[in-house]
Design a protein around this motif. Sequence first.
Motif, mmCIF file in Angstrom:
data_model
loop_
_atom_site.group_PDB
_atom_site.id
_atom_site.type_symbol
_atom_site.label_atom_id
_atom_site.label_comp_id
_atom_site.label_asym_id
_atom_site.label_seq_id
_atom_site.Cartn_x
_atom_site.Cartn_y
_atom_site.Cartn_z
ATOM 1 N N ASN A 251 0.856 -1.194 0.000
ATOM 2 C CA ASN A 251 0.000 0.000 0.000
ATOM 3 C C ASN A 251 0.892 1.245 0.000
ATOM 4 O O ASN A 251 2.106 1.151 0.168
ATOM 5 C CB ASN A 251 -0.943 0.008 1.226
ATOM 6 C CG ASN A 251 -0.179 -0.150 2.520
ATOM 7 O OD1 ASN A 251 0.607 0.710 2.888
ATOM 8 N ND2 ASN A 251 -0.372 -1.274 3.206
ATOM 9 N N GLY A 252 0.256 2.408 -0.156
ATOM 10 C CA GLY A 252 1.014 3.658 -0.228
ATOM 11 C C GLY A 252 1.649 4.054 1.090
ATOM 12 O O GLY A 252 2.707 4.676 1.117
ATOM 13 N N THR A 253 1.001 3.722 2.184
ATOM 14 C CA THR A 253 1.540 4.062 3.502
ATOM 15 C C THR A 253 2.852 3.321 3.740
ATOM 16 O O THR A 253 3.842 3.912 4.183
ATOM 17 C CB THR A 253 0.525 3.693 4.604
ATOM 18 O OG1 THR A 253 -0.728 4.291 4.267
ATOM 19 C CG2 THR A 253 0.969 4.168 5.956
ATOM 20 N N LEU B 179 5.767 4.817 1.811
ATOM 21 C CA LEU B 179 6.386 5.982 2.454
ATOM 22 C C LEU B 179 7.307 5.557 3.599
ATOM 23 O O LEU B 179 8.453 6.013 3.711
ATOM 24 C CB LEU B 179 5.292 6.917 2.998
ATOM 25 C CG LEU B 179 4.439 7.631 1.939
ATOM 26 C CD1 LEU B 179 3.165 8.185 2.559
ATOM 27 C CD2 LEU B 179 5.233 8.742 1.266
ATOM 28 N N THR C 121 -2.329 17.476 4.106
ATOM 29 C CA THR C 121 -2.133 16.196 3.423
ATOM 30 C C THR C 121 -2.911 15.138 4.180
ATOM 31 O O THR C 121 -3.416 15.381 5.288
ATOM 32 C CB THR C 121 -0.642 15.805 3.328
ATOM 33 O OG1 THR C 121 -0.511 14.578 2.574
ATOM 34 C CG2 THR C 121 -0.004 15.588 4.686
ATOM 35 N N PHE C 122 -3.018 13.950 3.598
ATOM 36 C CA PHE C 122 -3.603 12.816 4.310
ATOM 37 C C PHE C 122 -2.641 12.397 5.422
ATOM 38 O O PHE C 122 -1.418 12.477 5.252
ATOM 39 C CB PHE C 122 -3.829 11.669 3.317
ATOM 40 C CG PHE C 122 -4.447 10.441 3.928
ATOM 41 C CD1 PHE C 122 -5.618 10.519 4.667
ATOM 42 C CD2 PHE C 122 -3.866 9.196 3.758
ATOM 43 C CE1 PHE C 122 -6.193 9.393 5.236
ATOM 44 C CE2 PHE C 122 -4.431 8.054 4.309
ATOM 45 C CZ PHE C 122 -5.597 8.153 5.054
ATOM 46 N N ALA D 210 -1.406 9.803 6.466
ATOM 47 C CA ALA D 210 -0.386 8.773 6.213
ATOM 48 C C ALA D 210 0.989 9.374 5.935
ATOM 49 O O ALA D 210 2.012 8.778 6.280
ATOM 50 C CB ALA D 210 -0.810 7.889 5.033
ATOM 51 N N THR D 211 1.024 10.550 5.305
ATOM 52 C CA THR D 211 2.324 11.166 4.986
ATOM 53 C C THR D 211 3.114 11.407 6.279
ATOM 54 O O THR D 211 4.307 11.096 6.363
ATOM 55 C CB THR D 211 2.133 12.527 4.263
ATOM 56 O OG1 THR D 211 1.059 12.441 3.336
ATOM 57 C CG2 THR D 211 3.396 12.947 3.559
ATOM 58 N N ASP E 33 5.423 12.197 -2.241
ATOM 59 C CA ASP E 33 4.218 11.441 -1.930
ATOM 60 C C ASP E 33 3.289 11.661 -3.121
ATOM 61 O O ASP E 33 2.594 12.684 -3.216
ATOM 62 C CB ASP E 33 3.576 11.921 -0.622
ATOM 63 C CG ASP E 33 2.318 11.112 -0.275
ATOM 64 O OD1 ASP E 33 1.763 10.484 -1.191
ATOM 65 O OD2 ASP E 33 1.879 11.143 0.891
ATOM 66 N N ALA F 268 0.813 9.702 -4.076
ATOM 67 C CA ALA F 268 -0.347 8.810 -3.936
ATOM 68 C C ALA F 268 -1.560 9.298 -4.720
ATOM 69 O O ALA F 268 -2.413 8.513 -5.108
ATOM 70 C CB ALA F 268 -0.710 8.675 -2.455
ATOM 71 N N GLN F 269 -1.616 10.634 -4.962
ATOM 72 C CA GLN F 269 -2.784 11.195 -5.663
ATOM 73 C C GLN F 269 -2.398 11.724 -7.038
ATOM 74 O O GLN F 269 -3.153 12.499 -7.624
ATOM 75 C CB GLN F 269 -3.381 12.334 -4.818
ATOM 76 C CG GLN F 269 -3.822 11.886 -3.430
ATOM 77 C CD GLN F 269 -4.570 12.969 -2.645
ATOM 78 O OE1 GLN F 269 -4.800 14.058 -3.131
ATOM 79 N NE2 GLN F 269 -4.957 12.628 -1.424
ATOM 80 N N SER G 213 0.194 5.184 -4.167
ATOM 81 C CA SER G 213 -0.856 4.302 -3.641
ATOM 82 C C SER G 213 -1.705 3.860 -4.818
ATOM 83 O O SER G 213 -1.988 4.656 -5.723
ATOM 84 C CB SER G 213 -1.730 5.081 -2.653
ATOM 85 O OG SER G 213 -2.943 4.376 -2.418
ATOM 86 N N LYS H 95 -7.976 5.497 -6.238
ATOM 87 C CA LYS H 95 -6.962 6.365 -6.833
ATOM 88 C C LYS H 95 -7.097 6.397 -8.359
ATOM 89 O O LYS H 95 -7.783 5.575 -8.950
ATOM 90 C CB LYS H 95 -5.559 5.865 -6.456
ATOM 91 C CG LYS H 95 -5.298 5.930 -4.951
ATOM 92 C CD LYS H 95 -5.255 7.354 -4.456
ATOM 93 C CE LYS H 95 -4.679 7.472 -3.073
ATOM 94 N NZ LYS H 95 -5.636 7.851 -2.034
HETATM 95 C C1 LIG Z 1 -1.445 11.787 -0.006
HETATM 96 C C2 LIG Z 1 -1.559 10.348 0.412
HETATM 97 N N1 LIG Z 1 -0.477 9.752 0.966
HETATM 98 C C3 LIG Z 1 -0.507 8.466 1.342
HETATM 99 C C4 LIG Z 1 -1.626 7.691 1.182
HETATM 100 C C5 LIG Z 1 -1.632 6.291 1.694
HETATM 101 O O1 LIG Z 1 -1.889 5.331 0.708
HETATM 102 P P1 LIG Z 1 -2.583 3.938 1.090
HETATM 103 O O2 LIG Z 1 -4.008 4.213 1.403
HETATM 104 O O3 LIG Z 1 -2.418 3.117 -0.148
HETATM 105 O O4 LIG Z 1 -1.843 3.378 2.244
HETATM 106 C C6 LIG Z 1 -2.765 8.250 0.589
HETATM 107 C C7 LIG Z 1 -3.971 7.435 0.399
HETATM 108 O O5 LIG Z 1 -5.076 7.849 0.582
HETATM 109 C C8 LIG Z 1 -2.738 9.617 0.207
HETATM 110 O O6 LIG Z 1 -3.800 10.205 -0.355
#
Ligand SMILES: Cc1ncc(COP(=O)(O)O)c(C=O)c1O
Length: 368
Positions: free
Chosen positions: A49-51, A54, A75-76, A78-79, A147, A149-150, A171, A176
């Motif tokens: 996954n994207g998290t 990172l 930002t979301f 997760a960053t 990052d 992811a978007q 991600s 997405k």
């Molecule tokens: C800016 C950003 N970074 C990181 C993530 C994390 O990705 P994931 O949901 O695949 O873990 C997302 C996902 O929504 C995101 O929008």
Amino acid sequence: MAGQVWPAIEQDYLACLHGARYIGGQPVTTFEQEWAAYCGADHAVGVANGTDALELTLIALGVGPGDEVVVPANTFIATAAAVVRAGAVPRFADVSDDTLLLTPATLSQALTPRTRAVMVVHLYGQVPEMAGLLAVADEAGMFVIEDAAQAHGAEWEGRRAGSFGDAACFSFYPGKNLGAFGDAGAVVMSRPGLADRVRALANHGRSHGALHYEHDYVGTNSRLDALQAIALSGKLTCLEQWTERRIELAARYRDRLSGTPEVKLTSVSPLARHVYHLFVVRVPERDRVRAELARRGIQTGVHYPVPCHRQPPLRRFADGPLPVAERTAGQLLSLPMFPHMTDDQADLVCEVLSDTLLTAGPELADAW
Ligand SMILES: Cc1ncc(COP(=O)(O)O)c(C=O)c1O
């Protein structure tokens, strides 16, 4: 969208199911090569996954305890969470009032002698002012992690997201612009040696080419599975077409909303190709407007209602006010945006939004 790609991937998907090799293997290698080429980078490593992308990138670059990493407040989570999970400290930076993205000036303001890296977030689908950000990072001698992811296919001066930093993290969450049939992610890079390290860390620290139970690092299990890779390769063939449609819809929104002064549109640099993962506007009294839109059948989102440094688990890292991120969080409104949306649907959103703002009372008109 799955229906559009299913005929192209059905055979590979079923072959994988019957072959029972679900983790790694040729479909993953194929997608990694396709994705690296699409981004204009040398390598891509598929992860879960994207998290994880990172977090593993930070660890692979050696960023950890004692280090600070600059993260835009808008930002979301997760960053920033990835920075904390890697053992480092997130240092929050404000964003531009025009683009809602990190700028060279806000990055510079957040630097300290302990800064080791910056998370450049291509939020909503737009790459920020990359030349200036890279110059600040270069001067400070720190890593640049995108990052992205978007931002699948987003560009700055004709270069794709994923080709600027020491590494870029994607991600492929189903919603997405390029989404898998479940969770998936990737790290993209051209920096020598980094791909092997991320790959090992994502596979229990297993040594490259060594015996199955020999390990170089304490890693984790964050592998991309073969069925997701097949879905991603299939959808990648449609990504440009879907992106162009997002861009078309965004132009239509901009045109239709330009006569409604209560709606603030975000700026797009002429040097950027914005891929509109989200179409975010600013409106006064956002929650009231949003509720009225919902009542009239228009679903919207908010990205993000609380800036990262105001989220309870991250408040301890907050260091002074970040006025733009704090002020705009209550105004952000994400309008419907998906490639299969029709022109009529986009027009209806604009009509209902403009009407809602017009009829909501004179105080809204004066709100800006
Ligand atoms: C800016 C950003 N970074 C990181 C993530 C994390 O990705 P994931 O949901 O695949 O873990 C997302 C996902 O929504 C995101 O929008």
